[in-house]
Motif scaffolding. Sequence first.
Motif, PDB file in Angstrom:
ATOM      1  N   LEU A  67       0.759  -1.104  -0.254  1.00 31.32           N
ATOM      2  CA  LEU A  67      -0.140   0.105   0.026  1.00 31.32           C
ATOM      3  C   LEU A  67       0.697   1.311  -0.243  1.00 31.32           C
ATOM      4  O   LEU A  67       0.550   2.121  -0.798  1.00 31.32           O
ATOM      5  N   ASP A  68       1.968   0.888   0.693  1.00 33.28           N
ATOM      6  CA  ASP A  68       2.638   2.806   1.043  1.00 33.28           C
ATOM      7  C   ASP A  68       4.047   2.708  -0.305  1.00 33.28           C
ATOM      8  O   ASP A  68       4.852   3.235   0.303  1.00 33.28           O
ATOM      9  N   ASP A  69       4.069   1.565  -1.042  1.00 33.06           N
ATOM     10  CA  ASP A  69       5.156   2.002  -1.860  1.00 33.06           C
ATOM     11  C   ASP A  69       4.929   2.452  -3.587  1.00 33.06           C
ATOM     12  O   ASP A  69       4.160   1.969  -3.739  1.00 33.06           O
ATOM     13  N   ARG A  70       5.368   3.797  -3.115  1.00 36.39           N
ATOM     14  CA  ARG A  70       5.100   4.319  -4.338  1.00 36.39           C
ATOM     15  C   ARG A  70       6.000   4.723  -5.516  1.00 36.39           C
ATOM     16  O   ARG A  70       5.726   4.909  -6.649  1.00 36.39           O
ATOM     17  N   GLU A  71       6.804   3.571  -5.382  1.00 34.06           N
ATOM     18  CA  GLU A  71       7.847   3.050  -6.241  1.00 34.06           C
ATOM     19  C   GLU A  71       7.481   2.246  -7.083  1.00 34.06           C
ATOM     20  O   GLU A  71       8.304   1.961  -7.900  1.00 34.06           O
ATOM     21  N   HIS A  72       6.751   1.269  -6.343  1.00 32.77           N
ATOM     22  CA  HIS A  72       5.691   0.077  -6.935  1.00 32.77           C
ATOM     23  C   HIS A  72       4.873  -0.032  -7.243  1.00 32.77           C
ATOM     24  O   HIS A  72       4.415   0.619  -5.687  1.00 32.77           O
ATOM     25  N   GLY A  73       4.548  -0.927  -7.837  1.00 34.85           N
ATOM     26  CA  GLY A  73       2.631  -0.664  -8.420  1.00 34.85           C
ATOM     27  C   GLY A  73       2.371  -2.075  -9.603  1.00 34.85           C
ATOM     28  O   GLY A  73       2.912  -1.874 -10.342  1.00 34.85           O
ATOM     29  N   SER A  74       0.639  -1.347  -9.298  1.00 34.57           N
ATOM     30  CA  SER A  74       0.876  -1.960 -10.833  1.00 34.57           C
ATOM     31  C   SER A  74      -0.220  -0.947 -11.447  1.00 34.57           C
ATOM     32  O   SER A  74       0.020  -1.332 -12.625  1.00 34.57           O
TER      33      SER A  74
ATOM     34  N   PRO B 160       4.409   2.374 -17.046  1.00 39.13           N
ATOM     35  CA  PRO B 160       4.063   1.428 -17.780  1.00 39.13           C
ATOM     36  C   PRO B 160       3.734   1.238 -19.980  1.00 39.13           C
ATOM     37  O   PRO B 160       3.601   2.684 -20.005  1.00 39.13           O
ATOM     38  N   LEU B 161       4.468   0.760 -20.748  1.00 45.41           N
ATOM     39  CA  LEU B 161       4.248   0.733 -21.816  1.00 45.41           C
ATOM     40  C   LEU B 161       3.311   0.507 -21.768  1.00 45.41           C
ATOM     41  O   LEU B 161       2.386  -0.924 -22.539  1.00 45.41           O
TER      42      LEU B 161
ATOM     43  N   GLY C 174       2.423   1.218 -29.354  1.00 47.84           N
ATOM     44  CA  GLY C 174       2.269  -0.619 -30.046  1.00 47.84           C
ATOM     45  C   GLY C 174       2.409  -1.566 -29.038  1.00 47.84           C
ATOM     46  O   GLY C 174       3.363  -2.370 -28.675  1.00 47.84           O
ATOM     47  N   GLY C 175       2.908  -0.816 -27.363  1.00 48.98           N
ATOM     48  CA  GLY C 175       2.665  -1.129 -26.435  1.00 48.98           C
ATOM     49  C   GLY C 175       1.659  -2.379 -25.535  1.00 48.98           C
ATOM     50  O   GLY C 175       1.236  -2.951 -26.603  1.00 48.98           O
ATOM     51  N   PHE C 176       1.362  -2.337 -24.410  1.00 52.41           N
ATOM     52  CA  PHE C 176       0.647  -3.506 -23.751  1.00 52.41           C
ATOM     53  C   PHE C 176      -0.015  -3.076 -23.043  1.00 52.41           C
ATOM     54  O   PHE C 176      -1.336  -3.166 -23.580  1.00 52.41           O
ATOM     55  N   SER C 177      -0.276  -2.277 -22.166  1.00 54.96           N
ATOM     56  CA  SER C 177      -1.438  -1.667 -20.949  1.00 54.96           C
ATOM     57  C   SER C 177      -1.105  -0.411 -20.512  1.00 54.96           C
ATOM     58  O   SER C 177       0.695  -0.387 -20.271  1.00 54.96           O
ATOM     59  N   ASP C 178      -1.486  -0.041 -19.545  1.00 54.51           N
ATOM     60  CA  ASP C 178      -1.090   1.356 -18.688  1.00 54.51           C
ATOM     61  C   ASP C 178      -1.165   0.625 -16.692  1.00 54.51           C
ATOM     62  O   ASP C 178      -0.893   0.930 -16.132  1.00 54.51           O
ATOM     63  N   HIS C 179      -1.330  -0.781 -16.945  1.00 53.09           N
ATOM     64  CA  HIS C 179      -1.502  -1.543 -16.050  1.00 53.09           C
ATOM     65  C   HIS C 179      -0.568  -2.609 -16.140  1.00 53.09           C
ATOM     66  O   HIS C 179      -0.198  -2.879 -16.964  1.00 53.09           O
ATOM     67  N   LEU C 180       0.164  -3.265 -14.863  1.00 58.32           N
ATOM     68  CA  LEU C 180       0.554  -3.753 -14.791  1.00 58.32           C
ATOM     69  C   LEU C 180      -0.158  -5.686 -14.368  1.00 58.32           C
ATOM     70  O   LEU C 180      -0.796  -5.639 -13.576  1.00 58.32           O
TER      71      LEU C 180
END
Length: 331
Positions: A246-253, A305-306, A316-322
């Motif tokens: 929750l508090d990790d602003r450096e990593h997420g989906s 996200p690409l 030509g990328g994937f999605s705005d989510h991981l």
Amino acid sequence: MRKIVLLYVWLVQTGVYAQENLRVMFYNTENLFDCRHDSLKNDQDFLPEGKYHWSHTRYRNKLNNIAKVITAVGEWQIPALVGLCEVENDSVLIDLTHHSPLKNLSYRYVMTHSADARGIDLALLYQRDQFRLLGYNAYHVPLRYPTRDILHVTGQVINHDTLDIFVCHFPSRLGGEDQSNGHRIAAAKVLREKADSVISVRMHPSVVILGDFNDYPDNESLFKILGAKSPTEVSSIYANLMYPMLDDREHGSHKFQSDWGVLDQIIVNRALLQSSRISVKEGKAQIFRAPFLLEEDKTNGGERPLRTFLGFRYQGGFSDHLPVWMDLVVQ
């Protein structure tokens, strides 16, 4: 020697010895549309003459990209269950499972057919040798405007236990978080009612909830209404495996401006965190953060996200989510 071999075969067949990891993932595919117009849906932007000039070539590239993500999440193990959101229709799912690099992996699928104005829906892909489909339902969320249904899929895993999967895509934050909060609360109430009903009737309930909730783990819809809390809070019925992030602003989906967050989450009933016939491996879920899914964020710094499009520019990328994933241990 022959007796030892026969004993081993018997142990595997009866499940006394066999133990298997069952990989489960969820992915918001961001506008997986085909190139054909549906007169009942607002899909004009994703037509050859639409805003995004959505051609057959771009559509095929999108399918191949989604297939690449699914196989990459699997690593050496093909995901047994794949929850997807923002898929347009059956044609898209048929193309993904039969006419993309997934075609040799024998995926089957079920999906919703919601009244969402844009025509985006939810689906679950499944491997029949690991998950035997018993049935599925789509649950309507009562709002003033049409939104996505909640998909509930029931199946039997290799030890013959029943597994219930809910796939969700809660209403967006369009109009602002506070103004739209009631919409996600309404969706959470439906989800809570249906998930609770499963737990009340199953002798050994195993419930997995996957989705893009457009809310964070500590927001009202998930924390209070659904009651999905930290895995360490043993008094709650549901454990949100993304709560520790929750508090990790450096990593997420998902990234909003300069901050990463976990809008995409995996939630389980607490019994799956205990040693049982079905359990969450190591009690945690993961975000799949492969380098090929990311690009430099020249505006806010770091990476993002690409996407398939940046604004209206095709990249030509994937999605705005991981994607997010976990392993279930079935024994």
